[in-house]
Design an enzyme around this catalytic site. Structure first.
Site, PDB file in Angstrom:
ATOM      1  N   PRO A 103       0.802  -1.232   0.000  1.00 45.22           N
ATOM      2  CA  PRO A 103       0.000   0.000   0.000  1.00 45.22           C
ATOM      3  C   PRO A 103       0.833   1.279   0.000  1.00 45.22           C
ATOM      4  O   PRO A 103       0.454   2.268  -0.636  1.00 45.22           O
ATOM      5  CB  PRO A 103      -0.842  -0.114   1.272  1.00 45.22           C
ATOM      6  N   THR A 153     -42.578  45.871  -1.860  1.00 41.94           N
ATOM      7  CA  THR A 153     -41.328  46.210  -1.176  1.00 41.94           C
ATOM      8  C   THR A 153     -41.651  46.289   0.308  1.00 41.94           C
ATOM      9  O   THR A 153     -42.723  46.764   0.699  1.00 41.94           O
ATOM     10  CB  THR A 153     -40.772  47.561  -1.665  1.00 41.94           C
ATOM     11  N   HIS A 154     -40.735  45.779   1.152  1.00 44.65           N
ATOM     12  CA  HIS A 154     -40.992  45.667   2.601  1.00 44.65           C
ATOM     13  C   HIS A 154     -42.205  44.768   2.871  1.00 44.65           C
ATOM     14  O   HIS A 154     -42.862  44.915   3.908  1.00 44.65           O
ATOM     15  CB  HIS A 154     -41.229  47.045   3.243  1.00 44.65           C
ATOM     16  N   SER A 171     -50.777  17.805   6.186  1.00 43.15           N
ATOM     17  CA  SER A 171     -50.973  17.752   7.629  1.00 43.15           C
ATOM     18  C   SER A 171     -51.479  16.381   8.045  1.00 43.15           C
ATOM     19  O   SER A 171     -52.244  15.744   7.325  1.00 43.15           O
ATOM     20  CB  SER A 171     -51.987  18.818   8.064  1.00 43.15           C
ATOM     21  N   LYS A 207     -55.178  19.959   3.652  1.00 40.18           N
ATOM     22  CA  LYS A 207     -54.110  20.955   3.670  1.00 40.18           C
ATOM     23  C   LYS A 207     -52.957  20.494   2.780  1.00 40.18           C
ATOM     24  O   LYS A 207     -52.526  19.338   2.838  1.00 40.18           O
ATOM     25  CB  LYS A 207     -53.608  21.162   5.087  1.00 40.18           C
ATOM     26  N   GLU A 253     -39.786  24.627   0.809  1.00 44.13           N
ATOM     27  CA  GLU A 253     -39.308  24.410   2.171  1.00 44.13           C
ATOM     28  C   GLU A 253     -38.035  23.569   2.178  1.00 44.13           C
ATOM     29  O   GLU A 253     -37.090  23.855   2.929  1.00 44.13           O
ATOM     30  CB  GLU A 253     -40.397  23.732   2.998  1.00 44.13           C
TER      31      GLU A 253
END
Length: 462
Positions: free
Chosen positions: A126, A183-184, A314, A320, A327
């Protein structure tokens, strides 16, 4: 272990009991026993790189006349088996090990030596044969560069290109769809959905360019520097030949580091690549979160789009459906950003002539590239390609948006515009109706000035 379950192997420190069917030998077994830390082992990409490097090294030593042809060919064949993934179960060492990665280099040497010995019919050592002209100190940094370069070239760059192309396709389909800009997270002037997507596309294209730029330095290999960068025990042409052989085997253009001392003592190229991966992660997280907001609802949120329904959302609320792909993208991005911190800390561990956090850098860099590549394709194929648009919802929100009064600033002034907007907000009336009450502008003038589609013109340079 019962006697039939193990065999005795020796190294410079003495005898070790090794599992009877293991391809590795004493040094690997010592590392297995010394580092029972996490259960995390070297990624497939890094094992592949080790196999490719050992094959390239065997061929280089053969061409330089340093090893018998039949032995070199046996080593090369065995190493290519490792590169293909035929023996991954024989790479059991934890990534939290010696900082140089010596244990993983010897793991590769021992496995390849066992396979080559069986193929050749005589002993292949080796260290003396498989590791000829090499040190763990240049092999492991080279493996980091090779594994990351191959993952980026073969997986991440094509995935980012696919994502950008998918975004472009949807943008073309949605070029006439006008929506309220934000925006925001608050109502702003209108944009088209195509314009919104064009921002995403540019982020992804720039990410691809950033990865390509970092590859210019990552494809430079320190192989040939051996122990401290002086190249002791390696032929002067060895490093160049290994790089050329790797280029032939992979179609990625590798070359030799211009300075071996930098190549062994630092991981700056890996840190740079990780930083670019972090930037890509930030871009993808922005896109994923935009999709989550646009998809929110369907009744109490924005409800502008509907992402493809992929699975029940769910265990308790029937019907749902959640935005599971965005995600997953966000979680991957968080992981990559965290990996960058680890790689950055690892990169500063270059003490004098050697970095001593190589295995953890190798693991995190490979993981970051791989998961970004995988999730980019998921984002393209399972979210962006298939979302539907709720045009009625978009038009209703746009019609109620008092911020459209901004378009009247040049005619009536900011102060009068603010009064119109406040009244429209408080009374829940369309801005056109309030502007008609508070100004002398005609219906025709208001229609022209407040046309949402006209207000979206510009913003993209052709």
């Amino acid at each position: 272990m019962a006697s039939q379950d193990y065999r005795i192997e020796k190294d410079s420190m003495g005898e070790m009991r090794v599992p009877a069917n293991a391809l590795y030998a004493a040094q690997t077994q010592r590392a297995v026993e010394n580092f029972p830390v996490s259960g995390l082992t070297m990624p497939r990409a890094v094992i592949r790189a080790l196999g490719l490097i050992k094959a390239a090294a065997a061929r280089a030593n053969k061409d330089l006349g340093l090893i018998e042809s039949d032995m070199a060919e046996a080593i090369e064949a065995a190493a290519n088996e490792v590169a293909r993934g035929n023996h991954d179960s024989h790479f059991p060492i934890d990534i939290f090990q010696t900082g140089s990665g010596t244990s993983s280099n010897m793991n590769a040497n021992e496995v390849i030596a066992s396979l080559a010995s069986e193929r050749l019919g005589r002993k292949v050592h080796p260290n003396d044969h498989v590791n000829m002209g090499q040190s763990s100190n240049d092999v492991i940094p080279t493996a980091i560069h090779v594994s990351a370069s191959l993952l980026a070239s073969e997986a991440l760059i094509p995935a980012l290109r696919h994502l950008a192309d998918t975004i472009v396709k949807r943008a073309r389909e949605l070029q006439d769809t006008v929506k309220t800009g934000r925006t925001h997270l608050m109502d702003a002037m209108p944009v088209t959905l195509a314009q919104e997507l064009s921002g995403w596309e540019t982020q992804v294209r720039h990410g691809e360019q950033r990865i390509g730029s970092a590859l210019d330095r990552l494809t430079a290999l320190p192989q040939g520097g051996t122990a401290v960068g002086t190249g002791i025990n390696a032929h002067p042409e060895f490093g160049k030949k290994v790089a050329a052989n790797l280029t032939t085997a992979t179609k990625v253009k590798f070359h030799t580091k211009e300075n071996y001392f930098e190549g062994l003592s630092t991981q700056d190229a890996a840190v740079e690549m990780s930083g670019q991966l972090k930037t890509v992660a930030v871009s993808l997280m922005k896109i994923a979160n935009d999709l989550r907001w646009m998809n929110s609802g369907p009744l109490a949120g924005l409800g502008e789009i509907a992402l493809p329904s992929l699975q029940p959302g769910s265990s308790i609320m029937p019907g749902k459906v959640n935005p599971v792909i965005p995600e997953a993208v966000c979680m991957v991005c968080a992981q990559v950003i965290g990996n960058d911190v680890t790689i950055t800390i690892g990169g500063q561990a270059g003490n004098f002539q050697l970095n001593v956090m190589l295995p953890v850098i190798a693991y995190n860099l490979a993981q970051s590239i791989e998961v970004l590549a995988n999730v980019s394709r998921l984002l393209a194929d399972k979210a962006i390609a298939g979302f539907t648009v709720n045009e009625d919802q978009m038009k209703a929100a746009l019609g109620r948006n008092p911020i459209l009064v901004t378009a009247l600033n040049a005619v009536i002034g900011y102060e009068q515009g603010a009064k119109i907007a406040k009244k429209a907000y408080s009374e829940g009336k369309p801005v056109k109706e309030v502007a008609k009450e508070m100004t002398r502008l005609s219906d025709a003038e208001l229609d022209r000035l407040l046309d949402p589609a006209e207000l979206t013109k510009g913003g993209i340079k052709k």
